[in-house]
Design a protein around this motif. Structure first.
Motif, PDB file in Angstrom:
ATOM      1  N   LEU A  95       0.845  -1.198   0.000  1.00 25.65           N
ATOM      2  CA  LEU A  95       0.000   0.000   0.000  1.00 25.65           C
ATOM      3  C   LEU A  95       0.878   1.244   0.000  1.00 25.65           C
ATOM      4  O   LEU A  95       1.831   1.347   0.781  1.00 25.65           O
ATOM      5  CB  LEU A  95      -0.899   0.014   1.238  1.00 25.65           C
ATOM      6  N   ALA A  96       0.571   2.185  -0.897  1.00 27.29           N
ATOM      7  CA  ALA A  96       1.284   3.462  -0.918  1.00 27.29           C
ATOM      8  C   ALA A  96       0.815   4.322   0.253  1.00 27.29           C
ATOM      9  O   ALA A  96      -0.360   4.301   0.630  1.00 27.29           O
ATOM     10  CB  ALA A  96       1.030   4.189  -2.227  1.00 27.29           C
ATOM     11  N   VAL A  97       1.734   5.053   0.841  1.00 23.43           N
ATOM     12  CA  VAL A  97       1.388   5.930   1.953  1.00 23.43           C
ATOM     13  C   VAL A  97       0.679   7.164   1.390  1.00 23.43           C
ATOM     14  O   VAL A  97       1.194   7.831   0.488  1.00 23.43           O
ATOM     15  CB  VAL A  97       2.649   6.352   2.730  1.00 23.43           C
ATOM     16  N   THR A  98      -0.505   7.453   1.915  1.00 25.77           N
ATOM     17  CA  THR A  98      -1.287   8.600   1.425  1.00 25.77           C
ATOM     18  C   THR A  98      -1.431   9.707   2.454  1.00 25.77           C
ATOM     19  O   THR A  98      -1.863  10.802   2.111  1.00 25.77           O
ATOM     20  CB  THR A  98      -2.693   8.147   1.001  1.00 25.77           C
ATOM     21  N   ARG A  99      -1.051   9.432   3.699  1.00 32.57           N
ATOM     22  CA  ARG A  99      -1.154  10.437   4.753  1.00 32.57           C
ATOM     23  C   ARG A  99       0.087  10.380   5.620  1.00 32.57           C
ATOM     24  O   ARG A  99       0.649   9.320   5.847  1.00 32.57           O
ATOM     25  CB  ARG A  99      -2.409  10.233   5.605  1.00 32.57           C
TER      26      ARG A  99
END
Length: 669
Positions: free
Chosen positions: A349-353
């Motif tokens: 999962l890409a970090v979005t926050r």
């Protein structure tokens, strides 16, 4: 009154009297056989005066002359006159036009009923005969400036302002006469031409060139790898340090085997070592010291081998690692991914926050860097990895190998010292009985149904097998709420959690979760907007005053129809009448999808307030901002449908389940 004042008052009336006087003169001309004699000799005009008495004009200029009479009694009266001029022309109405003859002329007014006359003097300056440039001669240093001006002379000898166009040799001159000298010494001219008379004058300009006394080379030191270039600049200067343009500069290297230099000052590294680059102009020199280093060996970015979990909270993990080379001797940038349990990089999962959002920009090779991943679920095991890269991650990035994997488990929220203040899961009864079903056996204080639509009922099908309160959209004619009075103390921090599913598609903003249906301005927990594609909501806080654009604030993303979401609020009292409301939204899998940073101002990116147009709850609270409320209103809590004006009768429902209000912590599932 004085004679002067009396005269000025009468002069003001002369223009108005000219028309009837002219008419009278016309009648007198038409009827020459009839002569009227004024029976009162004191009314006979004995003097005529003209105005203005004296004036100076240029050829073709005009002037309106006026005449008035004086009676034997001394009164000023309108008088009909015949106009004549010794030079130029004048109309019967007294409008004089100067011709091209210079000299002094008379304009005469003669009374039509007598031989009484009066004259005014016209001074005609004649045509423009000469143009002069000033100064007539000037000495200017090369690159210097000199202001020139021009004036004209009339035929009668008067000096006058004129419009001219300038031309120049040896430099350039502006339309306003500012001459900028070139760099070539010599004698030159500035010419001023007056149109349309085609008169001209010339000023002599002598340009002297200042000698070069020094040469400044920048930068004075530079370092470059073999095969690379660096550009130097040489500036010749006069004795006062002023830059001199247009001078010839030559370049030479003290060690051409180490570094070469071309005629433009571009230095190319040949082998490792030192070279002194010299710039010479008119016998004066300046230097720069160049260090040529061994060629850079370009490789792939390095590998992070010490990625570690430095800290955890219930919803975040902080990572740390030593920064590595990007393969060209510069600090690398980084991609961070994570997975629940174990991490497979391709599916990570890409970090979005948080601060681990790609790219994490490096600062110094070999120093420790840290970043934080936000929006994680409490009490959950995660694994994290990182890849160093250089370039742009979306276009030309060069990646290094995957780092070691770091594992960590988010914390369990502490139980706190407070507890549950109010909860309802509508487990008492199904249906729409006001007490047993809607008020959950009396847990709620009241129930209201406006319009008699019975739009609320308790049904099965809530999350985890629980019942749910079902509310149907019937447009603006039907509204219903259930409420709890004195649910919590005033001016005390509290937490709220409920589950919600929305299938309604009405676009109007329905107030559906409020302290009380009459007190929603203090804090509307949820005002929902729907469409066929999904739904969203805003929080509203304007208990003391409405502040556009931050009193309504909500996320830009839409939530899905037919899906249960867990929605939580933490209401923090900064002081007894000021609050900060923190929001979290979780999806059906229990993953947080929205937080303070996602709740945006109205007209995000367009409407500026306090210097910004991108306010969120997170950025507002970071400045210490808080909202003013009536704390007593917040002791109540209500859910339902306010039947908002403009609501569409869709017949579609939304649902509430598992409501809880606490004084100690985020409620969680």
């Amino acid at each position: 009154m004085t004679f002067t004042f009396k005269l000025s008052m009468r002069l003001a009336l002369i223009r108005a009297a000219l028309v009837p006087v002219a008419a009278a003169a016309f009648v007198a001309c038409e009827l020459p056989g009839r002569r009227v004699t004024d029976p009162n000799p004191n009314n006979v005009v004995v003097q005529v005066f003209t105005s203005p008495d004296r004036i100076t004009l240029d050829p073709y200029e005009t002037q309106q002359f006026l005449a008035f009479g004086r009676t034997q009694a001394g009164d000023s009266v309108p008088v009909a006159v015949r106009w004549s001029a010794s030079g130029g022309t004048i109309t019967t109405g007294g409008l004089y036009t100067a011709d091209t003859s210079f000299g002094t002329f008379q304009v005469t007014a003669t009374a039509t009923t007598s031989a009484v006359t009066s004259s005014s003097t016209v001074r005609n300056r004649g045509s423009l005969t000469q143009v002069f440039v000033t100064p007539a001669a000037a000495s200017v240093a090369g690159g210097g400036k000199q202001q020139f001006a021009a004036y004209g002379r009339k035929r009668n000898g008067d000096s006058v302002a004129v419009n001219v166009s300038y031309a120049a040799t040896g430099g350039i001159i502006s339309a306003a006469g500012l001459y900028s000298a070139g760099q070539s010494a010599g004698r030159y001219q500035v010419i001023a031409v007056s149109n349309p008379a085609a008169l001209a004058d010339t000023a002599a300009v002598t340009i002297s060139v200042l000698p070069v006394t020094s040469v400044a080379v920048t930068p004075v030191t530079a370092s470059e790898p073999v095969g690379q270039t660096v550009s130097l600049t040489a500036t010749p200067e006069d004795a006062n340090g002023n830059a001199l343009s247009g001078r010839v500069v030559t370049w030479v290297s003290s060690a051409a085997a180490v570094a070469t230099v071309d005629g433009n000052g571009q230095v190319t590294g040949v082998t490792a070592g030192l070279a002194l680059i010299t710039a010479t102009s008119e016998g004066q020199s300046g230097t720069a010291l160049i260090t040529v280093t061994a060629p850079v060996v370009v490789t792939d970015p390095g590998q992070v081998t010490d990625l570690a979990v430095a800290n955890v909270t219930d919803t975040s993990v902080t990572l740390s690692f030593l920064q590595v080379d990007d393969g060209t001797g510069q600090p690398a940038s980084y991609i961070v991914k994570y997975g629940v349990g174990t991490l497979a990089w391709s599916a990570g999962l890409a970090v979005t926050r948080g601060t681990c959002v790609t790219p994490v920009v490096g600062t110094a090779i070999g120093t420790t860097s840290s970043c934080t991943v936000l929006g994680l679920s409490p009490a959950t095991a995660y694994q994290f990895g990182s890849v160093a890269f250089r370039g742009d991650v979306n276009t030309n990035a060069v990646f290094g190998p995957l780092s070691n994997l770091a594992s960590g488990t988010t914390a369990v929220p502490p139980p706190g010292t407070g507890g549950v203040l109010f909860e309802s899961d509508w487990s008492t009864a199904l249906g729409n009985d006001p007490v047993s079903a809607l008020r959950d056996g009396g847990r709620w204080s009241w129930e209201a149904d406006w319009g008699g639509g019975k739009i609320m009922s308790v049904v099965t099908g809530g999350p985890d097998g629980h019942n749910a309160l079902r509310v149907v959209q019937r447009g603006g004619s039907f509204a219903a709420f259930i409420g709890k009075n004195n649910a919590l103390p005033a001016s005390q921090d509290f937490y709220v959690r409920y589950y919600m599913r929305n299938d309604d598609t009405s676009p109007s903003g329905d107030h559906v979760v409020v302290p009380d249906y009459q007190s929603y301005a203090n804090l509307t927990y949820m005002r929902k907007y729907s469409s066929s594609a999904g739904w969203r909501f805003v929080i509203s806080m304007y208990g003391c005053s409405f502040i556009y654009p931050i009193s309504h604030i909500g996320p830009a993303v839409e939530l899905a129809h037919g899906v249960w979401y867990r929605i939580e609020y933490y209401v923090h009292f900064v002081n007894p009448t000021q609050i900060q409301v923190h929001v979290r939204v979780y999806d059906a899998a229990g993953t947080q999808i929205l937080g303070d940073a996602d709740f945006r101002q109205e007209d995000y990116g367009n409407q500026v307030w306090n210097g910004r147009s991108d306010w969120t709850l997170a950025s507002l609270y970071a400045t210490g901002f808080s909202y003013c409320v009536n704390p007593v209103a917040l002791t109540m809590f209500a859910v339902g449908n306010n039947g908002n004006g403009g609501a569409v009768d869709t017949g579609l429902p939304w649902y509430y389940a598992n409501l809880q209000i606490r004084s100690d912590r985020w409620p969680g599932p």
